[in-house]
Design an enzyme around this catalytic site. Structure first.
Site, PDB file in Angstrom:
ATOM      1  N   LYS A  67      21.146  36.510  51.581  1.00 33.87           N
ATOM      2  CA  LYS A  67      19.844  37.093  51.257  1.00 33.87           C
ATOM      3  C   LYS A  67      19.375  36.676  49.863  1.00 33.87           C
ATOM      4  O   LYS A  67      18.200  36.491  49.628  1.00 33.87           O
ATOM      5  CB  LYS A  67      19.963  38.614  51.272  1.00 33.87           C
ATOM      6  N   ARG A  68      20.346  36.586  48.966  1.00 29.13           N
ATOM      7  CA  ARG A  68      20.054  36.195  47.593  1.00 29.13           C
ATOM      8  C   ARG A  68      19.249  34.899  47.510  1.00 29.13           C
ATOM      9  O   ARG A  68      18.478  34.677  46.599  1.00 29.13           O
ATOM     10  CB  ARG A  68      21.396  35.968  46.888  1.00 29.13           C
TER      11      ARG A  68
END
Ligand code: GLU
Length: 485
Positions: free
Chosen positions: A252-253
């Site tokens: 997600k980062r």
């Protein structure tokens, strides 16, 4: 393509586990399988690997189907559900027991945990120690009769190597001694991924297993299982990892979200497909834009790289912007409709705002359909802004007021009919040329007066959309703002 194992038609599968919403990696796997199937006029099947009841997530299957449907990755068979095929796997496990290729294991969780700790202390990889392989047939019978819980494990040869050919990586070889006697059937009677996967790929006539690199270490176990069951293994192709720009596994980062989230954010299927195809595949040309049919035409496993593919969200945005600009305005309005805020739609309706024009004038400046709301909010609601932004760089307040007055004087006498972008553009650009004026200096305050922001659509497009009355009002307001500055 000549099928290396002499089967007539390619048959591939996408076999997700319903443990969450499908992400970029999973759908990239689906795409590569689908492309190969379509290119070779073969078949693409959907199989839901739902043997892990603990990690099962209820809406996952629906979301897998929705993601594939949205991208047009249609499947020819399925979805098949492994949970409905339990008996088959149990039969296969029994067959393996009778062939002495698998064995019952009664070890308790506590024993296995102790074993694991001891191995960790000795810096050894976790591996079952074949403890239950030593049990005699009578001992086994007795334990089963007494209702002791058991699993069934694959009996991996202690010596030798297991090899297979990977279409992307070439020959891959594993020492059998590093492989664990993996569990095939769990104590609840459900198969593990390994058993169900092999049985199904065989039963369903899969010719090519194309899946993510993370499954590579499982493949020698699968090969041994195929051999134990007397099946011919399919061809394997393990797709490269997808990495973030920092070379770490994608998360997600790095801006990776579920595929359906991209849909919600206003990405187009054409852009997503084009983007995903390049995550590991290389057409070996300079060409960057590939339509669905061009992808089918150009795709081959030979073009898939071994090394990790970098996920670059900026590239996806750029591609999406490109596909937005390729659309004709009517189509863009139709596709964009669900992304325009509800309240904006209502205002557009009440005020008769031409939405085709709105999309047309915005296309150059948005990369996702949702961005239209931010770019064009001024069309729908009063927008306050700092008077300073009306003044172009290297200019001043007096000049900005003077130029707004000049614009106003030129617009005042125009008829509503002449308030068309092309007409206004000609009028102003000719005037600028004839009088040797600076374009930016004249048009910047005009544009900011209409939009209330530094970045906005073209000033003449906006003028046409807003209409004479509103344009003049906004220019007046801008002059007022500057005067009190
Ligand atoms: N169920 C596995 C997954 O979720 C499939 C792996 C394979 O394709 O063999 O990725």
């Amino acid at each position: 393509m000549i099928l290396e194992n002499n089967k007539e038609k390619i048959k591939v599968r996408f076999a997700p586990s319903p443990t969450g919403d499908p992400h970029v990696g999973g759908i990239r796997t689906a795409l590569f399988n689908w492309l190969l199937a379509r290119k070779e006029k073969g078949q693409f099947i959907l199989r839901i690997e739902d043997t892990d009841q603990e990690r099962y997530q209820a809406d996952s299957v629906e979301n897998i189907k929705k993601s594939l449907e949205w991208l047009g990755l249609n499947w020819d068979e399925g979805p098949y559900f492994q949970s409905k095929r339990t008996e088959k796997y149990q039969q296969a496990a029994q067959e393996l027991i009778s062939k002495e290729k698998a064995y019952y294991c009664f070890c308790s969780k506590q024993r296995l945990e102790k074993l694991r700790i001891r191995q960790a202390e000795n810096k050894k990889p976790p591996k079952y120690d074949k403890h239950c392989l030593k049990l005699s047939p009578d001992e086994i019978k007795e334990k089963i009769n007494q209702g002791e819980k058991y699993v069934i494990r694959l009996k991996i040869p202690e010596k030798g190597t297991t090899e297979f050919k990977d279409s992307i990586r070439g020959r891959v070889k594993f020492e059998n001694q590093v492989l664990d006697d993996t569990i095939l059937l769990k104590s609840d009677g459900f198969p593990t991924y390994h058993l169900a996967n092999v049985i199904d790929d065989h039963d369903m006539g899969i010719t090519h297993v194309i899946r993510a690199e993370e499954w590579l270490p499982s493949t020698p176990k699968h090969i041994l299982l195929y051999q134990a069951l007397g099946f011919e293994p399919p061809w394997f192709a393990h797709l490269p990892l997808i990495l973030g720009r920092d070379n770490k596994k994608l998360s997600k980062r790095h801006g990776s979200v579920s595929i359906l989230q991209y849909k919600e954010d206003g990405y187009l299927p054409a852009a997503i497909l084009n983007f995903l195809a390049f995550l590991g595949w290389n057409p070996k040309t300079e060409k960057e834009f590939f339509s669905r049919s061009e992808l089918i035409e150009a795709f081959s496993l030979n073009g898939v790289n071994k090394s990790g593919a970098i996920f670059n969200l900026d590239k996806l945005n750029w591609l999406n912007g490109y596909y937005i600009r390729q659309m004709d305005p009517q189509e863009l309005k139709r596709v964009g409709e669900p992304f325009l805020k509800k309240e904006f739609k209502q205002i557009a309706n009440e005020k008769n705002i031409d939405l085709v024009k709105l999309w047309e004038m915005s296309a150059d400046r948005i990369n996702t359909l949702k961005e239209i709301n931010k770019l064009c909010d001024f069309v729908f609601e009063p927008k306050d802004y700092l008077p300073e932004i009306l003044i172009p760089r290297k200019s001043n307040k007096t000049q900005a007021i003077k130029n707004l007055k000049l614009v106003e004087s030129k617009l005042k006498d125009l008829s509503e009919k002449d308030f068309k972008a092309d007409y206004l553009r000609d009028l102003f650009l000719n005037y600028i040329k004839e009088n040797n004026l600076n374009t930016g200096e004249l048009l910047w305050p005009f544009r900011v007066a209409l939009s209330g922001k530094r970045a906005s659509p073209d000033v003449f497009d906006m003028s046409e959309l807003l209409g004479k009355e509103l344009v003049l009002k906004k220019i007046d307001m801008a002059m007022d703002k500057l005067n009190i500055l």
